[in-house]
Design a protein around this motif. Structure first.
Motif, PDB file in Angstrom:
ATOM      1  N   MET A   1       0.932  -1.218   0.083  1.00 47.02           N
ATOM      2  CA  MET A   1      -0.047   0.048   0.204  1.00 47.02           C
ATOM      3  C   MET A   1       0.967   1.289  -0.052  1.00 47.02           C
ATOM      4  O   MET A   1       1.940   1.319   0.794  1.00 47.02           O
ATOM      5  CB  MET A   1      -1.012  -0.159   1.326  1.00 47.02           C
ATOM      6  N   SER A   2       0.579   2.020  -0.977  1.00 50.37           N
ATOM      7  CA  SER A   2       1.182   3.268  -0.865  1.00 50.37           C
ATOM      8  C   SER A   2       1.152   4.473   0.372  1.00 50.37           C
ATOM      9  O   SER A   2       0.037   4.525   0.785  1.00 50.37           O
ATOM     10  CB  SER A   2       0.978   4.260  -2.094  1.00 50.37           C
ATOM     11  N   VAL A   3       1.981   5.107   0.774  1.00 49.44           N
ATOM     12  CA  VAL A   3       2.035   6.120   1.745  1.00 49.44           C
ATOM     13  C   VAL A   3       1.472   7.519   1.115  1.00 49.44           C
ATOM     14  O   VAL A   3       1.198   8.137   1.656  1.00 49.44           O
ATOM     15  CB  VAL A   3       3.474   6.310   2.700  1.00 49.44           C
ATOM     16  N   TRP A   4       1.811   7.557  -0.236  1.00 47.72           N
ATOM     17  CA  TRP A   4       1.128   8.788  -0.884  1.00 47.72           C
ATOM     18  C   TRP A   4      -0.235   8.962  -1.211  1.00 47.72           C
ATOM     19  O   TRP A   4      -0.776   7.960  -1.601  1.00 47.72           O
ATOM     20  CB  TRP A   4       2.191   8.898  -2.122  1.00 47.72           C
ATOM     21  N   GLY A   5      -0.569  10.179  -1.070  1.00 46.22           N
ATOM     22  CA  GLY A   5      -1.967  10.905  -1.494  1.00 46.22           C
ATOM     23  C   GLY A   5      -1.961  11.645  -2.546  1.00 46.22           C
ATOM     24  O   GLY A   5      -1.262  12.639  -2.325  1.00 46.22           O
ATOM     25  N   THR A   6      -2.547  11.379  -3.743  1.00 46.67           N
ATOM     26  CA  THR A   6      -2.537  12.384  -4.773  1.00 46.67           C
ATOM     27  C   THR A   6      -3.382  13.494  -4.417  1.00 46.67           C
ATOM     28  O   THR A   6      -4.497  13.391  -3.871  1.00 46.67           O
ATOM     29  CB  THR A   6      -3.162  11.821  -5.991  1.00 46.67           C
ATOM     30  N   ILE A   7      -2.693  14.696  -4.660  1.00 45.96           N
ATOM     31  CA  ILE A   7      -3.430  16.074  -4.149  1.00 45.96           C
ATOM     32  C   ILE A   7      -3.589  16.804  -5.485  1.00 45.96           C
ATOM     33  O   ILE A   7      -4.463  18.025  -5.547  1.00 45.96           O
ATOM     34  CB  ILE A   7      -2.618  16.792  -3.135  1.00 45.96           C
ATOM     35  N   LEU A   8      -2.989  16.515  -6.581  1.00 45.96           N
ATOM     36  CA  LEU A   8      -3.227  17.298  -7.988  1.00 45.96           C
ATOM     37  C   LEU A   8      -3.028  16.271  -8.921  1.00 45.96           C
ATOM     38  O   LEU A   8      -1.987  15.418  -9.085  1.00 45.96           O
ATOM     39  CB  LEU A   8      -2.183  18.452  -8.084  1.00 45.96           C
ATOM     40  N   ASP A   9      -3.785  16.203  -9.897  1.00 44.63           N
ATOM     41  CA  ASP A   9      -3.412  15.326 -11.268  1.00 44.63           C
ATOM     42  C   ASP A   9      -4.173  15.858 -12.356  1.00 44.63           C
ATOM     43  O   ASP A   9      -5.235  16.410 -12.553  1.00 44.63           O
ATOM     44  CB  ASP A   9      -4.660  14.143 -11.012  1.00 44.63           C
TER      45      ASP A   9
END
Length: 99
Positions: A1-9
């Protein structure tokens, strides 16, 4: 599981995906082909190094930001993000409303 959360795409953004880079000898145009992915991601406050998920979700994110362009990722520290932000802000002030 990734620790990163996308905030802009930007690939799925309001203005559509970024423009394709055609080389340093080409002046871009709004009619150019769109082809690219630019994303920013953060590590939310509730992520911990020991793998526990016991911190508040609305706290300050970790001081790292992932910048993804197409298939390449880099991780910037908050100080580097500030440098990028200041440079982009100065550039935007110069061009906003000019064209």
């Amino acid at each position: 599981m990734s620790v990163w959360g996308t905030i802009l795409d930007l690939e799925n953004g309001e203005d559509g995906p970024p423009y394709a880079y055609q080389g340093s000898h080409i002046l871009p145009s709004q009619d150019d082909r769109r082809d690219g992915v630019v994303q920013l991601a953060e590590v939310p406050s509730h992520i911990t190094r020991d793998g526990r998920d016991d911190q508040p979700e609305d706290g300050t994110p970790w001081p790292w930001m992932r910048l993804s362009v197409n298939a390449s990722d880099v991780v910037l520290h908050a100080r580097q993000v500030r440098e990028v932000w200041e440079s982009m802000g100065a550039w935007l002030e110069q061009v906003e409303g000019e064209r």
